[in-house]
Scaffold this motif. Structure first.
Motif, mmCIF file in Angstrom:
data_model
loop_
_atom_site.group_PDB
_atom_site.id
_atom_site.type_symbol
_atom_site.label_atom_id
_atom_site.label_comp_id
_atom_site.label_asym_id
_atom_site.label_seq_id
_atom_site.Cartn_x
_atom_site.Cartn_y
_atom_site.Cartn_z
ATOM 1 N N GLN A 1 10.350 14.111 -16.255
ATOM 2 C CA GLN A 1 8.950 13.690 -16.318
ATOM 3 C C GLN A 1 8.822 12.264 -16.829
ATOM 4 O O GLN A 1 8.050 11.472 -16.281
ATOM 5 N N ASN A 2 9.566 11.926 -17.852
ATOM 6 C CA ASN A 2 9.492 10.566 -18.393
ATOM 7 C C ASN A 2 9.925 9.532 -17.361
ATOM 8 O O ASN A 2 9.326 8.453 -17.249
ATOM 9 N N THR A 3 10.978 9.863 -16.618
ATOM 10 C CA THR A 3 11.438 8.948 -15.573
ATOM 11 C C THR A 3 10.366 8.765 -14.510
ATOM 12 O O THR A 3 10.104 7.647 -14.052
ATOM 13 N N ALA A 4 9.725 9.864 -14.110
ATOM 14 C CA ALA A 4 8.690 9.790 -13.080
ATOM 15 C C ALA A 4 7.519 8.918 -13.534
ATOM 16 O O ALA A 4 6.960 8.138 -12.744
ATOM 17 N N ILE A 5 7.150 9.009 -14.795
ATOM 18 C CA ILE A 5 6.057 8.183 -15.321
ATOM 19 C C ILE A 5 6.436 6.709 -15.281
ATOM 20 O O ILE A 5 5.683 5.860 -14.792
ATOM 21 N N LEU A 6 7.624 6.383 -15.776
ATOM 22 C CA LEU A 6 8.039 4.987 -15.850
ATOM 23 C C LEU A 6 8.313 4.411 -14.470
ATOM 24 O O LEU A 6 7.954 3.257 -14.189
ATOM 25 N N THR A 7 8.924 5.189 -13.589
ATOM 26 C CA THR A 7 9.163 4.715 -12.222
ATOM 27 C C THR A 7 7.832 4.476 -11.511
ATOM 28 O O THR A 7 7.673 3.501 -10.773
ATOM 29 N N GLY A 8 6.869 5.353 -11.758
ATOM 30 C CA GLY A 8 5.543 5.135 -11.184
ATOM 31 C C GLY A 8 4.939 3.832 -11.668
ATOM 32 O O GLY A 8 4.352 3.076 -10.896
ATOM 33 N N ASP A 9 5.101 3.547 -12.940
ATOM 34 C CA ASP A 9 4.573 2.295 -13.494
ATOM 35 C C ASP A 9 5.176 1.082 -12.800
ATOM 36 O O ASP A 9 4.464 0.139 -12.434
ATOM 37 N N VAL A 10 6.502 1.094 -12.618
ATOM 38 C CA VAL A 10 7.164 -0.064 -12.029
ATOM 39 C C VAL A 10 6.812 -0.188 -10.543
ATOM 40 O O VAL A 10 6.767 -1.299 -9.990
ATOM 41 N N MET A 11 6.526 0.924 -9.899
ATOM 42 C CA MET A 11 6.101 0.880 -8.496
ATOM 43 C C MET A 11 4.728 0.229 -8.365
ATOM 44 O O MET A 11 4.480 -0.526 -7.415
ATOM 45 N N MET A 12 3.837 0.516 -9.302
ATOM 46 C CA MET A 12 2.524 -0.133 -9.270
ATOM 47 C C MET A 12 2.682 -1.651 -9.412
ATOM 48 O O MET A 12 2.036 -2.420 -8.690
ATOM 49 N N VAL B 1 0.826 -1.212 0.000
ATOM 50 C CA VAL B 1 0.000 0.000 0.000
ATOM 51 C C VAL B 1 0.861 1.264 0.000
ATOM 52 O O VAL B 1 0.485 2.276 -0.595
ATOM 53 N N GLU B 2 2.044 1.206 0.636
ATOM 54 C CA GLU B 2 2.907 2.396 0.631
ATOM 55 C C GLU B 2 3.540 2.615 -0.739
ATOM 56 O O GLU B 2 3.635 3.751 -1.216
ATOM 57 N N VAL B 3 3.972 1.539 -1.389
ATOM 58 C CA VAL B 3 4.530 1.660 -2.734
ATOM 59 C C VAL B 3 3.448 2.146 -3.700
ATOM 60 O O VAL B 3 3.692 3.023 -4.539
ATOM 61 N N PHE B 4 2.248 1.590 -3.582
ATOM 62 C CA PHE B 4 1.153 2.020 -4.454
ATOM 63 C C PHE B 4 0.826 3.490 -4.223
ATOM 64 O O PHE B 4 0.662 4.269 -5.178
ATOM 65 N N HIS B 5 0.729 3.897 -2.965
ATOM 66 C CA HIS B 5 0.424 5.294 -2.647
ATOM 67 C C HIS B 5 1.455 6.232 -3.255
ATOM 68 O O HIS B 5 1.109 7.255 -3.873
ATOM 69 N N ASN B 6 2.731 5.885 -3.123
ATOM 70 C CA ASN B 6 3.777 6.759 -3.653
ATOM 71 C C ASN B 6 3.816 6.740 -5.180
ATOM 72 O O ASN B 6 4.188 7.737 -5.802
ATOM 73 N N PHE B 7 3.433 5.623 -5.774
ATOM 74 C CA PHE B 7 3.275 5.594 -7.233
ATOM 75 C C PHE B 7 2.248 6.631 -7.675
ATOM 76 O O PHE B 7 2.459 7.385 -8.645
ATOM 77 N N THR B 8 1.133 6.710 -6.966
ATOM 78 C CA THR B 8 0.108 7.690 -7.342
ATOM 79 C C THR B 8 0.621 9.112 -7.159
ATOM 80 O O THR B 8 0.260 10.007 -7.933
ATOM 81 N N LEU B 9 1.466 9.328 -6.153
ATOM 82 C CA LEU B 9 1.999 10.670 -5.928
ATOM 83 C C LEU B 9 2.903 11.113 -7.076
ATOM 84 O O LEU B 9 2.879 12.279 -7.475
ATOM 85 N N LEU B 10 3.705 10.187 -7.595
ATOM 86 C CA LEU B 10 4.561 10.519 -8.733
ATOM 87 C C LEU B 10 3.746 11.035 -9.894
ATOM 88 O O LEU B 10 4.074 12.062 -10.502
ATOM 89 N N HIS B 11 2.669 10.327 -10.213
ATOM 90 C CA HIS B 11 1.845 10.720 -11.348
ATOM 91 C C HIS B 11 0.989 11.952 -11.023
ATOM 92 O O HIS B 11 0.799 12.824 -11.883
ATOM 93 N N ASP B 12 0.480 12.027 -9.792
ATOM 94 C CA ASP B 12 -0.309 13.199 -9.402
ATOM 95 C C ASP B 12 0.516 14.479 -9.499
ATOM 96 O O ASP B 12 0.017 15.523 -9.942
ATOM 97 N N ASP B 13 1.770 14.413 -9.058
ATOM 98 C CA ASP B 13 2.614 15.604 -9.072
ATOM 99 C C ASP B 13 2.858 16.101 -10.498
ATOM 100 O O ASP B 13 2.969 17.306 -10.736
ATOM 101 N N ILE B 14 2.942 15.167 -11.439
ATOM 102 C CA ILE B 14 3.081 15.564 -12.848
ATOM 103 C C ILE B 14 1.808 16.259 -13.316
ATOM 104 O O ILE B 14 1.846 17.323 -13.942
#
Length: 326
Positions: free
Chosen positions: A100-111, A68-81
């Motif tokens: 920005q591209n890194t944040a999108i892809l890192t968010g994906d892998v966190m999900m 749940v913490e990894v998922f929550h922080n994944f959403t924050l990466l995308h929300d901040d963009i």
């Protein structure tokens, strides 16, 4: 608070021992960065708590807490963009620090990693049940985020619609967290339901307090720029209540400020909107609603079959969290 603090510390230690870092470093380092810069850890603590409340070792829920913490922080990466945010928890956002591209892809892998944390549980029936809860929550969080973005373009958002949006965007993750922990502990479906609704209503109160802090908080304590919701034209409860309570002149001015019809510098816009909020006493009305959701949350906690001592500790924690300053 001692119980919550001990679970918080337990998760921090577990997180430190389980970094996401692997190759390629440029993909995983941003994940470790966002996870390392703090936060209240409310969601993982609730996952551990859901297990502990039924007399089980909270460490059994470490995997769910991480999920749940990894998922929550994944959403924050995308929300901040999406929000063009530059600061998160007092530090540069991932898309600012990296790209920005890194944040999108890192968010994906966190999900993906969040799902892996649940799949690591060995009991197939338990994993299936947990995935059902987790996937339902994931859908709802995305739905809530879309509603939030839709509301920025609409002028006819209602108060019930706003409550529904924050329920989906924020509360369902808090609720799913404690339910996952309870599932690991073998809690009955009835007790799972009460804990879910306890956390759901608390989550609504928590988000409403976040809305208050975004406008009336101390930026140094909150860890982000005050007035961000105003600059992004977010239809928060404060804004919608001001439209309901304000005079025709106040409503017209507020609509002009949020539509861009009235051109002001950022600080001038924040000051003008905040002044209307103060005139219409929306902070006081929001405080009343927060208390109502707090009381509803506590009623569901009281109905759950858990130890009275821990109910009292959790009730105190809830009351403190909804009057917090950060």
């Amino acid at each position: 608070m001692e119980l919550i603090q001990s679970l918080y510390q337990q998760f921090e230690e577990y997180l430190a021992l389980h970094p996401m870092t692997r190759e390629p470093k440029n993909l995983y380092a941003p994940a470790d960065y966002i996870l390392s810069i703090g936060g209240k850890r409310m969601r993982p603590v609730f996952a551990l708590l859901g297990c502990r409340l039924f007399g089980k070792d909270a460490r059994l829920a470490n995997g769910a807490a991480m999920a749940v913490e990894v998922f929550h922080n994944f959403t924050l990466l995308h929300d901040d963009i999406m929000d063009n945010a530059t600061v998160r928890r007092g530090q540069p956002t991932v898309h600012v620090k990296y790209s920005q591209n890194t944040a999108i892809l890192t968010g994906d892998v966190m999900m993906i990693q969040a799902y892996q944390c649940i799949l690591n549980y060995g009991d197939a029936a338990l994993v299936k049940s947990m995935l059902d809860v987790f996937t339902k929550m994931a859908f709802e969080v995305c739905e809530g985020q879309q509603l939030d973005m839709d509301f920025e373009r609409r002028v006819d958002v209602t108060l019930p619609e706003y409550i529904q949006m924050i329920t989906l965007k924020t509360s369902v993750l808090v609720a799913a967290s404690i339910q996952l922990g309870a599932m690991i502990a073998g809690a009955s479906e009835e007790d799972q339901r009460h804990l879910y609704l306890f956390a759901l209503n608390f989550g609504i109160a928590f988000q409403l307090q976040d809305d208050v802090l975004d406008t009336f908080g101390d930026g140094n304590k909150v860890g982000k720029r005050i007035g961000g919701d105003i600059l992004q034209n977010k239809k928060t409860y404060l804004y919608l209540k001001a439209l309901e309570l304000g005079s025709q002149e106040q409503k017209s001015r507020l609509l002009a400020l949020y539509s861009g019809e009235e051109k002001l510098r950022d600080e001038e816009k924040i000051e003008s909107v905040t002044h209307i909020f103060k005139q219409t006493l929306v902070r006081e009305y929001t405080a009343q609603l927060i208390e109502a959701y707090r009381d509803l949350a506590i009623s569901h906690l009281e109905a759950a079959h858990v130890q009275e001592e821990e109910k009292e500790s959790l009730t105190l924690f809830i009351k403190q969290m909804i009057v917090r300053e950060h």
